[in-house]
Scaffold this active site. Structure first.
Site, PDB file in Angstrom:
ATOM      1  N   CYS A 179       0.823  -1.215   0.000  1.00  0.00           N
ATOM      2  CA  CYS A 179       0.000   0.000   0.000  1.00  0.00           C
ATOM      3  C   CYS A 179       0.856   1.264   0.000  1.00  0.00           C
ATOM      4  O   CYS A 179       0.648   2.174  -0.818  1.00  0.00           O
ATOM      5  CB  CYS A 179      -0.945  -0.006   1.199  1.00  0.00           C
ATOM      6  SG  CYS A 179      -0.157  -0.368   2.788  1.00  0.00           S
ATOM      7  N   HIS A 181      -2.530   5.057   6.676  1.00  0.00           N
ATOM      8  CA  HIS A 181      -1.171   5.569   6.845  1.00  0.00           C
ATOM      9  C   HIS A 181      -1.136   7.045   6.470  1.00  0.00           C
ATOM     10  O   HIS A 181      -1.995   7.543   5.735  1.00  0.00           O
ATOM     11  CB  HIS A 181      -0.191   4.822   5.937  1.00  0.00           C
ATOM     12  CG  HIS A 181      -0.203   3.336   6.087  1.00  0.00           C
ATOM     13  ND1 HIS A 181       0.073   2.690   7.264  1.00  0.00           N
ATOM     14  CD2 HIS A 181      -0.441   2.345   5.169  1.00  0.00           C
ATOM     15  CE1 HIS A 181       0.002   1.376   7.080  1.00  0.00           C
ATOM     16  NE2 HIS A 181      -0.306   1.145   5.820  1.00  0.00           N
TER      17      HIS A 181
END
Length: 347
Positions: A141, A221
């Protein structure tokens, strides 16, 4: 044209999202999913799609749980053109010989090493090099976000070097009860952290260094980047380069999107399945340019960002769509991806 027959091995955080995305594609047929679990995770899939047993023990467990498996993993492979392996880290590498023996093309995820497949994939950067291959690896990711954002600036001739700090979520939200980080932050033990070198497996010429830490949160994140540009540039030039790239969407603090949780809530309000955000969300009003330096921050949904890349990787391996832009466009339209979450799309 016959639809691409796709199997998914591993019905976890990524696997269930890939399965739904494949099912939504007009040129793909989801054969089914395989797993070793027999609890609520796989039982939720039973009413919607064929479930295969990944191991003999799983087959017994499914039957004991009152579920009739559609077959074994070998049966799934026999019916598939491509298998997407979304099993836990390092499991996929052990599965590859089985896929190759079955003559099935395979896609693994970013938890595996680049050497596992010899090719790492992000659609906008290197789709063409995956055409016709038997194997590829969709990068993680965070690496996907790095390639999208820095690749956009590199394509515009603006990026000289990049230095980034990543604040990573501690664990997947559904596993929060198993442990995690509370009231602290845990730096990754080496600099550069693995994301920068991993991005170079897709964009070898990128001058990038990353530093990372795990934070005490489980949703998404957050990246902070200091960018050395190739020349003095305006803020509008940097924004235009980001707008020209696929799968980057703008958010703004002026709209009240002031933290990670507010963007997570916005995805739910927009009706996104599971609240997923497939795009990189760049804070537009925080993009700052000073001469030949630029600064920006963005948000990455670790559960969803690699899903569209995986869909494109399926087309690339099978060679059914040779134009990267055409595949990206089809995937993005089918999923309903945007370049701005609150401003109407430009025609």
């Amino acid at each position: 044209m016959d639809r691409i027959r796709v199997g998914v091995n591993g019905y976890g955080v990524i696997g269930k999202r890939v399965a739904d995305a494949v099912h939504a594609q007009p040129d793909m047929h989801l054969v089914g999913v395989a797993d070793i679990v027999t609890d609520w995770r796989i039982r939720s899939a039973v009413p919607r799609l064929p479930v295969f047993a990944a191991t003999p023990d799983a087959h017994t467990g499914l039957v004991d749980a009152g579920i009739r498996p559609a077959g074994t993993l070998d049966d799934l492979l026999a019916q598939s053109d491509v298998i997407v392996d979304t099993t836990p880290k390092h499991v996929a590498a052990r599965n590859l010989p089985r896929y190759q023996a079955a003559g099935v093309k395979a896609i693994v995820q970013g938890g595996e090493a680049h050497d596992t497949t010899g090719h790492s994939f992000v659609a906008q950067a290197n789709y063409a090099t995956a055409l016709g291959r038997d194997l590829t690896r969709v990068v993680s990711c965070n690496t996907t976000s790095i390639v999208r954002v820095l690749g956009a600036l590199d394509d515009a001739g603006l990026l000289l070097r990049a230095r980034g700090v990543l604040i990573r979520r501690a664990t997947d939200p559904w596993e929060s009860h198993l442990g995690g980080i509370m009231n602290t932050m845990v730096p990754e033990p080496v600099i550069p952290s693995h994301q920068g070198p991993d991005a170079k497996t897709v964009l070898p010429g990128l001058d990038v260094v990353t530093i990372a830490a795990k934070g005490a949160h489980t949703q998404t994140h957050n990246h902070y980047w200091t960018l050395q540009l190739t020349r003095e540039a305006s803020r509008d030039e940097v924004l235009d380069a980001l707008r020209a790239a696929p799968r980057i969407a703008f958010i703004r603090m002026s709209d009240g999107l002031v933290a990670l949780n507010s963007t997570v809530e916005l995805m739910r309000d927009l009706g996104r399945p599971r609240g997923d955000m497939w795009e990189v969300a760049v804070w537009e009003d925080l993009v700052t340019v000073d001469g030949d330096e630029a600064y920006l921050t963005y948000q990455v949904c670790n559960e969803a960002i690699v899903v569209p890349e995986t869909v494109d990787a399926i087309r690339a391996l099978t060679g059914t769509v040779t134009d990267p832009a055409a595949s990206i466009r089809l995937t993005d339209t089918t999923l309903g991806m945007r370049q701005d979450f609150l401003t109407p799309e430009r025609s």
